[in-house]
Design a protein around this motif. Structure first.
Motif, mmCIF file in Angstrom:
data_model
loop_
_atom_site.group_PDB
_atom_site.id
_atom_site.type_symbol
_atom_site.label_atom_id
_atom_site.label_comp_id
_atom_site.label_asym_id
_atom_site.label_seq_id
_atom_site.Cartn_x
_atom_site.Cartn_y
_atom_site.Cartn_z
ATOM 1 N N ASP A 65 -18.820 -7.360 3.538
ATOM 2 C CA ASP A 65 -17.782 -6.336 3.439
ATOM 3 C C ASP A 65 -17.166 -6.125 4.814
ATOM 4 O OD1 ASP A 65 -16.221 -4.224 2.502
ATOM 5 O OD2 ASP A 65 -17.791 -2.757 2.889
ATOM 6 N N GLY A 66 -15.923 -5.715 4.849
ATOM 7 C CA GLY A 66 -15.291 -5.308 6.092
ATOM 8 C C GLY A 66 -14.517 -6.385 6.820
ATOM 9 N N ALA A 67 -14.199 -7.491 6.192
ATOM 10 C CA ALA A 67 -13.397 -8.524 6.842
ATOM 11 C C ALA A 67 -11.948 -8.042 6.931
ATOM 12 C CB ALA A 67 -13.478 -9.835 6.068
ATOM 13 N N MET A 68 -11.324 -8.255 8.067
ATOM 14 C CA MET A 68 -9.954 -7.783 8.260
ATOM 15 C C MET A 68 -8.979 -8.474 7.306
ATOM 16 S SD MET A 68 -10.062 -5.334 10.292
ATOM 17 C CE MET A 68 -8.342 -5.069 10.557
ATOM 18 N N ALA A 69 -9.251 -9.722 6.954
ATOM 19 C CA ALA A 69 -8.390 -10.416 5.990
ATOM 20 C C ALA A 69 -8.443 -9.726 4.632
ATOM 21 C CB ALA A 69 -8.811 -11.881 5.861
ATOM 22 N N THR A 70 -9.584 -9.187 4.274
ATOM 23 C CA THR A 70 -9.706 -8.461 3.011
ATOM 24 C C THR A 70 -8.877 -7.186 3.042
ATOM 25 O OG1 THR A 70 -11.938 -9.321 2.753
ATOM 26 C CG2 THR A 70 -11.342 -7.456 1.385
ATOM 27 N N TYR A 71 -8.892 -6.487 4.173
ATOM 28 C CA TYR A 71 -8.096 -5.268 4.288
ATOM 29 C C TYR A 71 -6.598 -5.577 4.286
ATOM 30 C CZ TYR A 71 -12.425 -2.813 5.261
ATOM 31 O OH TYR A 71 -13.676 -2.289 5.167
ATOM 32 N N ALA A 72 -6.210 -6.692 4.880
ATOM 33 C CA ALA A 72 -4.802 -7.104 4.818
ATOM 34 C C ALA A 72 -4.401 -7.418 3.381
ATOM 35 C CB ALA A 72 -4.570 -8.310 5.724
ATOM 36 N N ALA A 73 -5.280 -8.115 2.659
ATOM 37 C CA ALA A 73 -5.007 -8.408 1.249
ATOM 38 C C ALA A 73 -4.959 -7.124 0.431
ATOM 39 C CB ALA A 73 -6.066 -9.353 0.698
ATOM 40 N N LEU A 74 -5.773 -6.143 0.791
ATOM 41 C CA LEU A 74 -5.760 -4.840 0.110
ATOM 42 C C LEU A 74 -4.403 -4.169 0.250
ATOM 43 C CD1 LEU A 74 -7.171 -2.287 -1.162
ATOM 44 C CD2 LEU A 74 -7.770 -1.677 1.183
ATOM 45 N N VAL A 75 -3.856 -4.153 1.441
ATOM 46 C CA VAL A 75 -2.551 -3.518 1.673
ATOM 47 C C VAL A 75 -1.450 -4.253 0.912
ATOM 48 C CG1 VAL A 75 -0.833 -3.016 3.447
ATOM 49 C CG2 VAL A 75 -3.238 -2.540 3.890
ATOM 50 N N ILE A 76 -1.480 -5.576 0.943
ATOM 51 C CA ILE A 76 -0.462 -6.362 0.238
ATOM 52 C C ILE A 76 -0.569 -6.159 -1.273
ATOM 53 C CG2 ILE A 76 0.251 -8.725 -0.308
ATOM 54 C CD1 ILE A 76 -0.527 -9.405 2.631
ATOM 55 N N ALA A 77 -1.793 -6.167 -1.788
ATOM 56 C CA ALA A 77 -1.983 -5.997 -3.235
ATOM 57 C C ALA A 77 -1.589 -4.602 -3.694
ATOM 58 C CB ALA A 77 -3.430 -6.288 -3.610
ATOM 59 N N CYS A 78 -1.930 -3.583 -2.925
ATOM 60 C CA CYS A 78 -1.558 -2.214 -3.311
ATOM 61 C C CYS A 78 -0.048 -2.007 -3.231
ATOM 62 C CB CYS A 78 -2.280 -1.193 -2.433
ATOM 63 S SG CYS A 78 -3.995 -0.956 -2.896
ATOM 64 N N GLY A 79 0.583 -2.583 -2.227
ATOM 65 C CA GLY A 79 2.038 -2.490 -2.137
ATOM 66 C C GLY A 79 2.731 -3.180 -3.293
ATOM 67 N N THR A 80 2.218 -4.333 -3.662
ATOM 68 C CA THR A 80 2.795 -5.075 -4.788
ATOM 69 C C THR A 80 2.581 -4.345 -6.109
ATOM 70 O OG1 THR A 80 2.408 -7.142 -3.607
ATOM 71 C CG2 THR A 80 2.807 -7.292 -5.977
ATOM 72 N N SER A 81 1.382 -3.805 -6.308
ATOM 73 C CA SER A 81 1.137 -3.082 -7.562
ATOM 74 C C SER A 81 1.946 -1.789 -7.619
ATOM 75 C CB SER A 81 -0.353 -2.806 -7.746
ATOM 76 O OG SER A 81 -0.805 -1.863 -6.806
ATOM 77 N N GLN A 82 2.183 -1.158 -6.478
ATOM 78 C CA GLN A 82 3.029 0.038 -6.460
ATOM 79 C C GLN A 82 4.457 -0.333 -6.820
ATOM 80 O OE1 GLN A 82 2.489 3.241 -6.262
ATOM 81 N NE2 GLN A 82 4.654 3.707 -6.313
ATOM 82 N N TRP A 83 4.937 -1.429 -6.302
ATOM 83 C CA TRP A 83 6.288 -1.887 -6.616
ATOM 84 C C TRP A 83 6.426 -2.185 -8.102
ATOM 85 C CZ3 TRP A 83 8.119 -6.980 -7.825
ATOM 86 C CH2 TRP A 83 9.502 -7.112 -7.795
ATOM 87 N N LEU A 84 5.403 -2.833 -8.674
ATOM 88 C CA LEU A 84 5.435 -3.148 -10.102
ATOM 89 C C LEU A 84 5.301 -1.894 -10.967
ATOM 90 C CD1 LEU A 84 3.260 -6.375 -10.149
ATOM 91 C CD2 LEU A 84 5.724 -6.208 -10.579
ATOM 92 N N ALA A 85 4.381 -0.995 -10.586
ATOM 93 C CA ALA A 85 4.141 0.206 -11.390
ATOM 94 C C ALA A 85 5.321 1.160 -11.376
ATOM 95 C CB ALA A 85 2.883 0.921 -10.900
ATOM 96 N N SER A 86 6.034 1.201 -10.254
ATOM 97 C CA SER A 86 7.157 2.132 -10.170
ATOM 98 C C SER A 86 8.458 1.522 -10.671
ATOM 99 C CB SER A 86 7.337 2.603 -8.722
ATOM 100 O OG SER A 86 7.731 1.524 -7.891
ATOM 101 N N GLY A 87 8.422 0.255 -11.077
ATOM 102 C CA GLY A 87 9.634 -0.375 -11.591
ATOM 103 C C GLY A 87 10.601 -0.733 -10.487
ATOM 104 N N GLY A 88 10.096 -1.201 -9.373
ATOM 105 C CA GLY A 88 10.931 -1.496 -8.213
ATOM 106 C C GLY A 88 11.888 -2.649 -8.407
ATOM 107 N N TRP A 89 11.617 -3.509 -9.384
ATOM 108 C CA TRP A 89 12.508 -4.650 -9.608
ATOM 109 C C TRP A 89 13.769 -4.236 -10.350
ATOM 110 C CZ3 TRP A 89 8.262 -3.525 -12.415
ATOM 111 C CH2 TRP A 89 8.421 -3.364 -13.777
ATOM 112 N N ARG A 90 13.747 -3.038 -10.978
ATOM 113 C CA ARG A 90 14.940 -2.541 -11.671
ATOM 114 C C ARG A 90 15.797 -1.755 -10.708
ATOM 115 N NH1 ARG A 90 12.239 0.920 -16.014
ATOM 116 N NH2 ARG A 90 10.361 0.496 -14.849
ATOM 117 N N LYS A 91 17.087 -1.804 -10.902
ATOM 118 C CA LYS A 91 17.970 -1.044 -10.025
ATOM 119 C C LYS A 91 18.478 0.191 -10.683
ATOM 120 C CE LYS A 91 19.114 -4.444 -6.811
ATOM 121 N NZ LYS A 91 19.913 -4.754 -5.736
#
Length: 91
Positions: A65-91
């Motif tokens: 646990d605690g690898a910095m690459a994992t935390y970077a992947a965490l930020v990218i995955a959460c940002g992507t899921s937030q974009w998808l959940a909030s409907g960011g692809w729609r204008k």
């Protein structure tokens, strides 16, 4: 290990996912409101679930646990899921 120790370890393991997930959801509400988007707590739960899976994948892949690459992947995955959940692809 007692049950209380196990619970403490599990909560400390998912704490970064919960924090990043709910902060993404709250900041998504502050900076961009979309009509028809789920409630902020639903978005936070989705983001946190995705983040917890990424952290678990990091433990499996790196073997610890605690690898910095994992935390970077965490930020990218959460940002992507937030974009998808909030409907960011729609204008």
């Amino acid at each position: 290990m007692s049950l209380l120790d196990l619970l403490n370890h599990l909560l400390n393991f998912v704490a970064p996912a919960l924090t990043v997930g709910f902060l993404c959801a709250l900041m998504g509400r502050v900076f961009r409101r979309k009509a028809g988007a789920p409630a902020w707590w639903v978005q936070g739960a989705i983001n946190s679930g995705v983040g917890a899976l990424v952290l678990l994948g990091g433990v499996v892949f790196w073997g610890r646990d605690g690898a910095m690459a994992t935390y970077a992947a965490l930020v990218i995955a959460c940002g992507t899921s937030q974009w998808l959940a909030s409907g960011g692809w729609r204008k």
